[in-house]
Design a protein around this motif. Structure first.
Motif, PDB file in Angstrom:
ATOM      1  N   ASP A  29     -51.757 -17.540 -60.130  1.00  0.00           N
ATOM      2  CA  ASP A  29     -53.162 -17.937 -60.201  1.00  0.00           C
ATOM      3  C   ASP A  29     -54.072 -16.716 -60.069  1.00  0.00           C
ATOM      4  OD1 ASP A  29     -55.197 -20.364 -59.846  1.00  0.00           O
ATOM      5  OD2 ASP A  29     -55.748 -18.791 -58.423  1.00  0.00           O
ATOM      6  N   PRO A  30     -55.054 -16.513 -60.974  1.00  0.00           N
ATOM      7  CA  PRO A  30     -55.925 -15.328 -60.918  1.00  0.00           C
ATOM      8  C   PRO A  30     -56.698 -15.209 -59.609  1.00  0.00           C
ATOM      9  CG  PRO A  30     -56.110 -16.402 -63.052  1.00  0.00           C
ATOM     10  CD  PRO A  30     -55.307 -17.323 -62.180  1.00  0.00           C
ATOM     11  N   GLY A  31     -57.168 -16.331 -59.080  1.00  0.00           N
ATOM     12  CA  GLY A  31     -57.913 -16.282 -57.827  1.00  0.00           C
ATOM     13  C   GLY A  31     -57.058 -15.819 -56.669  1.00  0.00           C
ATOM     14  N   ARG A  32     -55.850 -16.356 -56.577  1.00  0.00           N
ATOM     15  CA  ARG A  32     -54.948 -15.940 -55.499  1.00  0.00           C
ATOM     16  C   ARG A  32     -54.529 -14.480 -55.680  1.00  0.00           C
ATOM     17  NH1 ARG A  32     -52.905 -21.401 -56.132  1.00  0.00           N
ATOM     18  NH2 ARG A  32     -51.162 -20.714 -57.431  1.00  0.00           N
ATOM     19  N   ALA A  33     -54.300 -14.078 -56.929  1.00  0.00           N
ATOM     20  CA  ALA A  33     -53.926 -12.687 -57.191  1.00  0.00           C
ATOM     21  C   ALA A  33     -55.045 -11.739 -56.768  1.00  0.00           C
ATOM     22  CB  ALA A  33     -53.605 -12.500 -58.671  1.00  0.00           C
ATOM     23  N   ALA A  34     -56.291 -12.116 -57.013  1.00  0.00           N
ATOM     24  CA  ALA A  34     -57.431 -11.275 -56.629  1.00  0.00           C
ATOM     25  C   ALA A  34     -57.503 -11.119 -55.112  1.00  0.00           C
ATOM     26  CB  ALA A  34     -58.726 -11.882 -57.164  1.00  0.00           C
ATOM     27  N   MET A  35     -57.262 -12.202 -54.393  1.00  0.00           N
ATOM     28  CA  MET A  35     -57.301 -12.128 -52.933  1.00  0.00           C
ATOM     29  C   MET A  35     -56.177 -11.253 -52.396  1.00  0.00           C
ATOM     30  SD  MET A  35     -58.610 -15.903 -51.657  1.00  0.00           S
ATOM     31  CE  MET A  35     -57.671 -16.969 -52.754  1.00  0.00           C
ATOM     32  N   LEU A  36     -54.997 -11.387 -52.957  1.00  0.00           N
ATOM     33  CA  LEU A  36     -53.870 -10.564 -52.520  1.00  0.00           C
ATOM     34  C   LEU A  36     -54.127  -9.086 -52.807  1.00  0.00           C
ATOM     35  CD1 LEU A  36     -50.952 -12.835 -53.748  1.00  0.00           C
ATOM     36  CD2 LEU A  36     -51.399 -12.225 -51.364  1.00  0.00           C
ATOM     37  N   TRP A  37     -54.648  -8.789 -53.974  1.00  0.00           N
ATOM     38  CA  TRP A  37     -54.889  -7.400 -54.355  1.00  0.00           C
ATOM     39  C   TRP A  37     -55.936  -6.761 -53.444  1.00  0.00           C
ATOM     40  CZ3 TRP A  37     -52.027  -4.061 -56.386  1.00  0.00           C
ATOM     41  CH2 TRP A  37     -52.528  -2.880 -56.957  1.00  0.00           C
ATOM     42  N   ALA A  38     -56.935  -7.546 -53.023  1.00  0.00           N
ATOM     43  CA  ALA A  38     -57.972  -7.033 -52.132  1.00  0.00           C
ATOM     44  C   ALA A  38     -57.425  -6.674 -50.762  1.00  0.00           C
ATOM     45  CB  ALA A  38     -59.087  -8.073 -51.983  1.00  0.00           C
ATOM     46  N   LEU A  39     -56.297  -7.256 -50.401  1.00  0.00           N
ATOM     47  CA  LEU A  39     -55.696  -7.006 -49.087  1.00  0.00           C
ATOM     48  C   LEU A  39     -54.628  -5.919 -49.127  1.00  0.00           C
ATOM     49  CD1 LEU A  39     -55.385 -10.732 -47.969  1.00  0.00           C
ATOM     50  CD2 LEU A  39     -56.968  -9.032 -47.043  1.00  0.00           C
ATOM     51  N   MET A  40     -54.459  -5.288 -50.283  1.00  0.00           N
ATOM     52  CA  MET A  40     -53.411  -4.282 -50.411  1.00  0.00           C
ATOM     53  C   MET A  40     -53.747  -2.942 -49.757  1.00  0.00           C
ATOM     54  SD  MET A  40     -50.509  -5.109 -51.702  1.00  0.00           S
ATOM     55  CE  MET A  40     -49.873  -3.576 -52.393  1.00  0.00           C
TER      56      MET A  40
ATOM     57  N   GLY B  66     -46.798 -20.139 -48.016  1.00  0.00           N
ATOM     58  CA  GLY B  66     -45.751 -19.523 -48.823  1.00  0.00           C
ATOM     59  C   GLY B  66     -45.235 -18.214 -48.252  1.00  0.00           C
ATOM     60  N   GLY B  67     -45.799 -17.757 -47.146  1.00  0.00           N
ATOM     61  CA  GLY B  67     -45.316 -16.553 -46.494  1.00  0.00           C
ATOM     62  C   GLY B  67     -45.867 -15.251 -47.046  1.00  0.00           C
ATOM     63  N   LEU B  68     -46.891 -15.328 -47.916  1.00  0.00           N
ATOM     64  CA  LEU B  68     -47.455 -14.111 -48.489  1.00  0.00           C
ATOM     65  C   LEU B  68     -48.607 -13.561 -47.653  1.00  0.00           C
ATOM     66  CD1 LEU B  68     -47.438 -14.892 -52.323  1.00  0.00           C
ATOM     67  CD2 LEU B  68     -45.629 -13.965 -50.872  1.00  0.00           C
ATOM     68  N   LEU B  69     -49.327 -14.430 -46.970  1.00  0.00           N
ATOM     69  CA  LEU B  69     -50.426 -14.011 -46.111  1.00  0.00           C
ATOM     70  C   LEU B  69     -50.172 -14.441 -44.673  1.00  0.00           C
ATOM     71  CD1 LEU B  69     -53.706 -14.744 -48.135  1.00  0.00           C
ATOM     72  CD2 LEU B  69     -52.434 -12.597 -47.925  1.00  0.00           C
ATOM     73  N   LYS B  70     -50.730 -13.677 -43.757  1.00  0.00           N
ATOM     74  CA  LYS B  70     -50.644 -14.003 -42.339  1.00  0.00           C
ATOM     75  C   LYS B  70     -52.058 -14.237 -41.815  1.00  0.00           C
ATOM     76  CE  LYS B  70     -49.166 -12.163 -37.863  1.00  0.00           C
ATOM     77  NZ  LYS B  70     -48.561 -10.990 -37.174  1.00  0.00           N
ATOM     78  N   PRO B  71     -52.383 -15.464 -41.367  1.00  0.00           N
ATOM     79  CA  PRO B  71     -53.720 -15.734 -40.835  1.00  0.00           C
ATOM     80  C   PRO B  71     -53.869 -15.249 -39.400  1.00  0.00           C
ATOM     81  CG  PRO B  71     -52.416 -17.733 -40.848  1.00  0.00           C
ATOM     82  CD  PRO B  71     -51.558 -16.679 -41.452  1.00  0.00           C
ATOM     83  N   GLU B  72     -55.071 -14.826 -39.056  1.00  0.00           N
ATOM     84  CA  GLU B  72     -55.392 -14.418 -37.693  1.00  0.00           C
ATOM     85  C   GLU B  72     -56.710 -15.064 -37.299  1.00  0.00           C
ATOM     86  OE1 GLU B  72     -55.669 -10.204 -37.680  1.00  0.00           O
ATOM     87  OE2 GLU B  72     -53.575  -9.865 -38.246  1.00  0.00           O
ATOM     88  N   VAL B  73     -56.743 -15.710 -36.157  1.00  0.00           N
ATOM     89  CA  VAL B  73     -57.960 -16.351 -35.673  1.00  0.00           C
ATOM     90  C   VAL B  73     -58.679 -15.401 -34.734  1.00  0.00           C
ATOM     91  CG1 VAL B  73     -58.944 -18.289 -34.410  1.00  0.00           C
ATOM     92  CG2 VAL B  73     -56.948 -18.638 -35.893  1.00  0.00           C
ATOM     93  N   ARG B  74     -59.935 -15.083 -35.061  1.00  0.00           N
ATOM     94  CA  ARG B  74     -60.764 -14.222 -34.235  1.00  0.00           C
ATOM     95  C   ARG B  74     -62.050 -14.960 -33.917  1.00  0.00           C
ATOM     96  NH1 ARG B  74     -60.322  -8.404 -37.465  1.00  0.00           N
ATOM     97  NH2 ARG B  74     -58.016  -8.355 -37.651  1.00  0.00           N
ATOM     98  N   GLY B  75     -62.085 -15.558 -32.745  1.00  0.00           N
ATOM     99  CA  GLY B  75     -63.234 -16.380 -32.388  1.00  0.00           C
ATOM    100  C   GLY B  75     -63.318 -17.598 -33.276  1.00  0.00           C
TER     101      GLY B  75
END
Length: 237
Positions: free
Chosen positions: A24-35, A66-75
């Motif tokens: 998915d282009p949207g998911r790919a964009a988010m992943l690339w931004a986190l590289m 899916g194990g590709l991203l790790k969420p973190e809760v900050r406040g």
């Protein structure tokens, strides 16, 4: 003749699932931004992907499940980062495939569509990539600091001593569970740079020493005058 089974547990478990997440282009964009190895808030990733908040939330949830991203809760806010170095390496490898498949760009030359400053020096998750990183890797091998064994690398006795002068503890890096040192094909230079725990340690040391600093543009690194002097000295040493 009957078709092969479609149950993904029969061959390469999870491959189709991961491929679908990346498609998915949207998911790919988010992943690339986190590289660049950073953690970014959901709202920022929503804008990067050009999605509605509800759609972005659903995509982020899928990537996390899916194990590709790790969420973190900050406040009250939820941040996301690439889950593991292995995930980042896979995304970088796919970028290499994408560039190699581009008919307008010869595989032996840097991609002209990549901004000059990103070609020069950038982050590849937690290690350095681009022209400078490729040159440093070449010098480490040519100078006898590193020995290649296919994609894996080992540090020579000379390399251990010289890296120690840079503030890198090779023995401590070997004790980590992460892959120690490996080649990582640079998608803009089409040649390898240094990855793994050693690559990450070098970028950390270059940054602490004031040789490299992060630019305002995501993933772009700037070589400082001190760093340029040190790298030039390294070339002639």
């Amino acid at each position: 003749m009957p078709l092969p089974p479609t149950d993904e547990t029969s061959h390469f478990p999870g491959l189709a699932r991961v491929a679908a997440l990346l498609a998915d282009p949207g998911r790919a964009a988010m992943l690339w931004a986190l590289m660049d190895g950073s953690a970014r808030p959901a709202g920022e990733l929503t804008m990067i992907a050009g999605l509605s908040p509800s759609a972005a939330s659903a995509h982020l949830a899928r990537l996390a499940e899916g194990g590709l991203l790790k969420p973190e809760v900050r406040g009250r806010h939820r941040y996301y980062r690439i889950a593991t170095a292995e995930v980042a390496a896979a995304i970088e490898a796919l970028m290499n495939v994408a560039h190699a498949a581009a008919p307008a760009q010869p595989a032996t030359r840097p991609a002209r569509t990549v901004p000059v400053e990103m070609r020069h020096a950038r982050t590849c998750y937690d290690h350095m990539a681009g022209e400078v990183a490729v040159r440093v890797f070449d010098l480490l091998v040519e100078g006898g600091w590193l020995v290649r064994n296919d994609d894996d690398l080992e540090v020579t006795e000379q390399g251990v001593a010289r890296l120690s002068n840079w503030g890198v503890d090779v023995k401590a890096l070997h004790a980590r569970r992460r892959r120690f040192a490996c080649t990582c094909l640079d998608w803009s230079e089409r040649r390898p740079h240094l990855g793994g725990a050693l690559g990450a340690a070098l970028l950390e040391r270059f940054t602490l020493n004031g040789w490299v600093e992060r630019a305002s543009r995501p993933r772009v690194l700037r070589i400082t005058p001190l760093g340029q002097h040190e790298f030039d000295t390294f070339v002639t040493s």
